[in-house]
Design a protein around this motif. Sequence first.
Motif, PDB file in Angstrom:
ATOM      1  N   THR A  31       0.821  -1.223   0.000  1.00 33.39           N
ATOM      2  CA  THR A  31       0.000   0.000   0.000  1.00 33.39           C
ATOM      3  C   THR A  31       0.849   1.266   0.000  1.00 33.39           C
ATOM      4  O   THR A  31       0.396   2.314  -0.460  1.00 33.39           O
ATOM      5  CB  THR A  31      -0.977   0.043   1.192  1.00 33.39           C
ATOM      6  OG1 THR A  31      -0.221   0.041   2.405  1.00 33.39           O
ATOM      7  CG2 THR A  31      -1.934  -1.128   1.179  1.00 33.39           C
ATOM      8  N   TYR A  35       0.601   5.260  -2.081  1.00 30.29           N
ATOM      9  CA  TYR A  35       0.837   6.639  -1.634  1.00 30.29           C
ATOM     10  C   TYR A  35       2.023   7.240  -2.387  1.00 30.29           C
ATOM     11  O   TYR A  35       2.033   8.421  -2.720  1.00 30.29           O
ATOM     12  CB  TYR A  35       1.084   6.679  -0.123  1.00 30.29           C
ATOM     13  CG  TYR A  35      -0.167   6.410   0.672  1.00 30.29           C
ATOM     14  CD1 TYR A  35      -1.109   7.423   0.868  1.00 30.29           C
ATOM     15  CD2 TYR A  35      -0.440   5.148   1.201  1.00 30.29           C
ATOM     16  CE1 TYR A  35      -2.281   7.178   1.582  1.00 30.29           C
ATOM     17  CE2 TYR A  35      -1.602   4.893   1.903  1.00 30.29           C
ATOM     18  CZ  TYR A  35      -2.525   5.906   2.099  1.00 30.29           C
ATOM     19  OH  TYR A  35      -3.677   5.675   2.785  1.00 30.29           O
ATOM     20  N   ARG A  36       3.017   6.409  -2.677  1.00 33.15           N
ATOM     21  CA  ARG A  36       4.181   6.883  -3.424  1.00 33.15           C
ATOM     22  C   ARG A  36       3.777   7.276  -4.853  1.00 33.15           C
ATOM     23  O   ARG A  36       4.258   8.278  -5.388  1.00 33.15           O
ATOM     24  CB  ARG A  36       5.260   5.793  -3.485  1.00 33.15           C
ATOM     25  CG  ARG A  36       5.997   5.644  -2.187  1.00 33.15           C
ATOM     26  CD  ARG A  36       6.938   4.447  -2.205  1.00 33.15           C
ATOM     27  NE  ARG A  36       7.610   4.338  -0.938  1.00 33.15           N
ATOM     28  CZ  ARG A  36       8.743   4.970  -0.633  1.00 33.15           C
ATOM     29  NH1 ARG A  36       9.346   5.716  -1.542  1.00 33.15           N
ATOM     30  NH2 ARG A  36       9.271   4.849   0.554  1.00 33.15           N
ATOM     31  N   SER A  96       4.727  10.713   2.500  1.00 31.50           N
ATOM     32  CA  SER A  96       4.352  10.815   3.899  1.00 31.50           C
ATOM     33  C   SER A  96       3.406  12.009   4.120  1.00 31.50           C
ATOM     34  O   SER A  96       2.486  11.948   4.939  1.00 31.50           O
ATOM     35  CB  SER A  96       5.646  10.912   4.710  1.00 31.50           C
ATOM     36  OG  SER A  96       5.403  11.248   6.013  1.00 31.50           O
ATOM     37  N   ALA A  99       0.012  11.201   2.525  1.00 33.35           N
ATOM     38  CA  ALA A  99      -0.680  10.202   3.352  1.00 33.35           C
ATOM     39  C   ALA A  99      -1.286  10.793   4.614  1.00 33.35           C
ATOM     40  O   ALA A  99      -2.010  10.110   5.337  1.00 33.35           O
ATOM     41  CB  ALA A  99       0.293   9.080   3.722  1.00 33.35           C
ATOM     42  N   ARG A 105      -6.732   9.402   2.310  1.00 33.27           N
ATOM     43  CA  ARG A 105      -6.756   8.106   3.000  1.00 33.27           C
ATOM     44  C   ARG A 105      -8.093   7.407   2.800  1.00 33.27           C
ATOM     45  O   ARG A 105      -8.155   6.199   2.670  1.00 33.27           O
ATOM     46  CB  ARG A 105      -6.466   8.258   4.497  1.00 33.27           C
ATOM     47  CG  ARG A 105      -5.117   8.856   4.802  1.00 33.27           C
ATOM     48  CD  ARG A 105      -4.646   8.498   6.202  1.00 33.27           C
ATOM     49  NE  ARG A 105      -4.270   7.100   6.278  1.00 33.27           N
ATOM     50  CZ  ARG A 105      -3.066   6.624   5.985  1.00 33.27           C
ATOM     51  NH1 ARG A 105      -2.109   7.439   5.611  1.00 33.27           N
ATOM     52  NH2 ARG A 105      -2.832   5.336   6.057  1.00 33.27           N
ATOM     53  N   GLY A 125       1.707  -1.937   5.130  1.00 30.19           N
ATOM     54  CA  GLY A 125       1.489  -0.497   5.179  1.00 30.19           C
ATOM     55  C   GLY A 125       1.687   0.043   6.575  1.00 30.19           C
ATOM     56  O   GLY A 125       2.601  -0.382   7.299  1.00 30.19           O
ATOM     57  N   ARG A 126       0.835   0.999   6.955  1.00 33.13           N
ATOM     58  CA  ARG A 126       0.935   1.603   8.289  1.00 33.13           C
ATOM     59  C   ARG A 126      -0.346   1.406   9.088  1.00 33.13           C
ATOM     60  O   ARG A 126      -0.343   1.431  10.300  1.00 33.13           O
ATOM     61  CB  ARG A 126       1.182   3.120   8.181  1.00 33.13           C
ATOM     62  CG  ARG A 126       2.394   3.545   7.392  1.00 33.13           C
ATOM     63  CD  ARG A 126       3.660   3.181   8.131  1.00 33.13           C
ATOM     64  NE  ARG A 126       4.859   3.763   7.518  1.00 33.13           N
ATOM     65  CZ  ARG A 126       5.366   3.377   6.348  1.00 33.13           C
ATOM     66  NH1 ARG A 126       4.786   2.421   5.658  1.00 33.13           N
ATOM     67  NH2 ARG A 126       6.462   3.934   5.887  1.00 33.13           N
ATOM     68  N   ASP A 127      -1.476   1.264   8.369  1.00 27.36           N
ATOM     69  CA  ASP A 127      -2.789   1.242   9.034  1.00 27.36           C
ATOM     70  C   ASP A 127      -3.596   0.024   8.581  1.00 27.36           C
ATOM     71  O   ASP A 127      -4.816   0.059   8.617  1.00 27.36           O
ATOM     72  CB  ASP A 127      -3.563   2.518   8.678  1.00 27.36           C
ATOM     73  CG  ASP A 127      -3.818   2.630   7.175  1.00 27.36           C
ATOM     74  OD1 ASP A 127      -3.078   2.007   6.393  1.00 27.36           O
ATOM     75  OD2 ASP A 127      -4.772   3.322   6.789  1.00 27.36           O
ATOM     76  N   ARG A 176       9.995  11.002   9.071  1.00 29.34           N
ATOM     77  CA  ARG A 176       8.852  10.290   8.498  1.00 29.34           C
ATOM     78  C   ARG A 176       8.081   9.527   9.583  1.00 29.34           C
ATOM     79  O   ARG A 176       6.854   9.534   9.622  1.00 29.34           O
ATOM     80  CB  ARG A 176       9.362   9.315   7.434  1.00 29.34           C
ATOM     81  CG  ARG A 176       8.574   9.490   6.191  1.00 29.34           C
ATOM     82  CD  ARG A 176       9.045   9.082   4.893  1.00 29.34           C
ATOM     83  NE  ARG A 176       9.906   7.972   4.700  1.00 29.34           N
ATOM     84  CZ  ARG A 176       9.508   6.808   4.209  1.00 29.34           C
ATOM     85  NH1 ARG A 176       8.240   6.565   3.958  1.00 29.34           N
ATOM     86  NH2 ARG A 176      10.390   5.870   3.953  1.00 29.34           N
ATOM     87  N   ASP A 180       4.256  10.138  10.328  1.00 27.20           N
ATOM     88  CA  ASP A 180       3.331   9.012  10.162  1.00 27.20           C
ATOM     89  C   ASP A 180       2.633   8.644  11.480  1.00 27.20           C
ATOM     90  O   ASP A 180       1.489   8.204  11.492  1.00 27.20           O
ATOM     91  CB  ASP A 180       4.069   7.775   9.618  1.00 27.20           C
ATOM     92  CG  ASP A 180       4.573   7.983   8.189  1.00 27.20           C
ATOM     93  OD1 ASP A 180       4.094   8.913   7.513  1.00 27.20           O
ATOM     94  OD2 ASP A 180       5.451   7.205   7.750  1.00 27.20           O
ATOM     95  N   ARG A 183       0.117  11.902  12.770  1.00 24.12           N
ATOM     96  CA  ARG A 183      -0.985  12.474  11.973  1.00 24.12           C
ATOM     97  C   ARG A 183      -2.323  12.117  12.619  1.00 24.12           C
ATOM     98  O   ARG A 183      -2.431  11.118  13.348  1.00 24.12           O
ATOM     99  CB  ARG A 183      -0.916  11.981  10.525  1.00 24.12           C
ATOM    100  CG  ARG A 183      -1.233  10.519  10.396  1.00 24.12           C
ATOM    101  CD  ARG A 183      -1.339  10.082   8.943  1.00 24.12           C
ATOM    102  NE  ARG A 183      -1.419   8.645   8.923  1.00 24.12           N
ATOM    103  CZ  ARG A 183      -0.591   7.837   8.280  1.00 24.12           C
ATOM    104  NH1 ARG A 183       0.402   8.326   7.581  1.00 24.12           N
ATOM    105  NH2 ARG A 183      -0.760   6.542   8.334  1.00 24.12           N
TER     106      ARG A 183
HETATM  107  O1   DC Z   1       6.025   1.931   3.150  1.00 21.93           O
HETATM  108  P1   DC Z   1       6.497   3.115   2.310  1.00 21.93           P
HETATM  109  O2   DC Z   1       7.764   3.749   2.816  1.00 21.93           O
HETATM  110  O3   DC Z   1       6.582   2.788   0.864  1.00 21.93           O
HETATM  111  O4   DC Z   1       5.317   4.204   2.476  1.00 21.93           O
HETATM  112  C1   DC Z   1       5.389   5.494   1.928  1.00 21.93           C
HETATM  113  C2   DC Z   1       4.600   6.487   2.808  1.00 21.93           C
HETATM  114  O5   DC Z   1       3.208   6.205   2.717  1.00 21.93           O
HETATM  115  C3   DC Z   1       4.941   6.445   4.296  1.00 21.93           C
HETATM  116  O6   DC Z   1       5.577   7.631   4.720  1.00 21.93           O
HETATM  117  C4   DC Z   1       3.643   6.329   5.025  1.00 21.93           C
HETATM  118  C5   DC Z   1       2.588   6.249   3.988  1.00 21.93           C
HETATM  119  N1   DC Z   1       1.727   5.076   4.149  1.00 21.93           N
HETATM  120  C6   DC Z   1       0.608   5.207   4.921  1.00 21.93           C
HETATM  121  O7   DC Z   1       0.393   6.271   5.508  1.00 21.93           O
HETATM  122  N2   DC Z   1      -0.274   4.171   5.030  1.00 21.93           N
HETATM  123  C7   DC Z   1      -0.033   3.008   4.417  1.00 21.93           C
HETATM  124  N3   DC Z   1      -0.922   2.010   4.542  1.00 21.93           N
HETATM  125  C8   DC Z   1       1.139   2.835   3.646  1.00 21.93           C
HETATM  126  C9   DC Z   1       2.009   3.899   3.537  1.00 21.93           C
END
Ligand code: DC
Length: 223
Positions: A31, A35-36, A96, A99, A105, A125-127, A176, A180, A183
């Motif tokens: 994921t 965002y990238r 970042s 996102a 989102r 991912g993150r979430d 970052r 992240d 937020r």
């Molecule tokens: O995992 P990555 O470094 O490729 O992610 C790039 C940016 O996207 C990272 O700074 C946080 C964001 N991100 C996010 O907020 N939620 C996700 N599910 C995946 C990435």
Amino acid sequence: MNIAIDGPAGAGKSTVAKIVAARLQYVYIDTGAMYRALAWAVQREGIEVTDEQAVSRLLEKNRIRLARNQQEQLVFWNEIDITSEIRTPEVSQYASIVASHGEVRMQMLALQRELAKEGNVVMDGRDIGTHVLPNAEVKIFLTASIRERAERRLAELQAKGHETSLEELEAEIAERDKRDSEREVAPLKQAEDAVLVDTSGKTIDEVVEQILEICKRMGEKAK
Ligand code: DC
């Protein structure tokens, strides 16, 4: 079964998620790449990255597509293959910021749930464990020390011919992480039912085996 793998930048999520998916014959979904991709487009279009409306309109009007060839996951913005362009430090910082926008989102969440609806996915991912797939049978929170994460990123970037230093990367990763985690919408956070896996000092193989073991245990529990 769905597997959610979350954690901070450079913890090794995509490396291990890819291998775990291949071992289980699951579909891997990165994921962060979505965002990238949006961040790349924001940069290309010259849109102000902090302009939430403009950024979310850009996402609404275009298409991000993940595909695979035999070696890797490919990322497309409409029909343009941007796979190799989304891994630069500039795109990382932009991603970042992109996102952190709630409207962005919301759209991403819908796209990601759609991608996972057939099941048998490993999504990183993150979430993912907290918001995208709260019912995932397996949730992993992958982490490592900042120094080690910066060292890994440095090796990755050097292999691709990008010039940067360890100190610079440590500062970027710390920035970052902070953005992240702090937020307002869906911050980076370990889900209550996620298993914490610290990859500091571990090999990729060790981490993969540990995750497969957790999948086996949780998979049996979920039956
Ligand atoms: O995992 P990555 O470094 O490729 O992610 C790039 C940016 O996207 C990272 O700074 C946080 C964001 N991100 C996010 O907020 N939620 C996700 N599910 C995946 C990435």
